[in-house]
Design an enzyme around this catalytic site. Sequence first.
Site, short mmCIF file in Angstrom:
data_model
loop_
_atom_site.label_atom_id
_atom_site.label_comp_id
_atom_site.label_asym_id
_atom_site.label_seq_id
_atom_site.Cartn_x
_atom_site.Cartn_y
_atom_site.Cartn_z
N LYS A 1 -9.73 103.07 49.66
CA LYS A 1 -10.04 102.42 48.71
C LYS A 1 -11.21 102.78 47.93
CE LYS A 1 -12.10 97.84 47.44
NZ LYS A 1 -12.74 96.74 48.14
N THR B 1 -16.83 95.56 47.30
CA THR B 1 -16.74 96.85 46.82
C THR B 1 -15.78 97.10 45.62
OG1 THR B 1 -17.82 97.89 48.71
CG2 THR B 1 -16.41 99.37 47.24
N LYS C 1 -22.66 102.49 45.77
CA LYS C 1 -21.71 102.50 46.91
C LYS C 1 -20.58 103.68 46.80
CE LYS C 1 -19.50 101.14 50.30
NZ LYS C 1 -18.88 99.67 50.46
#
Length: 320
Positions: free
Chosen positions: A254, A104, A179
């Site tokens: 994150k 990611t 995402k």
Amino acid sequence: MVSASADNGTGTVGFIGLGNMGGPMAANLVKAGHRVTGFDLVPEALAAAAEAGVEPAASATAAAADADVVITMLPAGRHVLALYEDGGLLAAARPGTLFVDCSTIDVADARAAHEAAVRAGHQALDAPVSGGVVGAGAGTLTFMAGGGAAEFARAEPLLAAMGRKAVHCGAAGAGQAAKICNNMILGISMIGVSEAFVLGESLGLSHQALYDVASTASGQCWALSVNCPVPGPVPASPANRDYRPGFAAPLMAKDLGLAADAVRASGVQAELGLRAAELYAAFAGNEGAEQDFSGIIRTIRQQSGGAPTPQQTEQNGTPA
């Protein structure tokens, strides 16, 4: 839905990054009949993957040298870009190798990695995942892919071996875009669910009563029905394991940080997304460093000056 098959022309898979996510993913490829060579900087991770049938390589470039498809699962975009070019991964691979990055990372970094792979004579796909460590082990991940249709079709058998669903979201970087948008929804939802439970506690509601109502009413969402932040109503949720991850709070921080960067860069008005990023950054940097992201309810409760009563939790096990 995609269907797995070991006889699909994917050949040997090089897998780089065999940690909590990558290790189980590589193991599921082996279970599906694929030959996998793997590398990780952590010897223990490499040894665990070897026990699952992954052939250990001496380096990342060695894992890529004979592979038809190279999958990477790394912490951040800088690691992907450094490994692709400075680390010699692209140069080590045979022409036409398909590079599938499941990390990611920032959308811009994903596009830069794609362009670097194409310049080197390869194909590329960004394919971040949702489902966490449990999904990686169970082979029930969801993949969000960005890149060409041919590249997605080539990767599909591998994605099927590691997950339950794969969605082609668009061109390079689209997987990463999906995402961070998905996880912005999830982070905001978990904060909302947690605040509602703490409010319910202050009003005398039991956890079970609130869950029974909200889980079958308009408040129903994944953060409530699958990853419920209080112990009891959902036995499999991390709240019943003292908030052991699951999906660790630093990973949520994150992802929300990436979403916040994209919000600012695009000029989108997203007050809740930006605030969620701030709250999770603070939580992950302190008491939540080793907790599931649902553990943020503890911080909300503490800042509210309250605690659940025995009556509120009597059906739900130990108070959170």
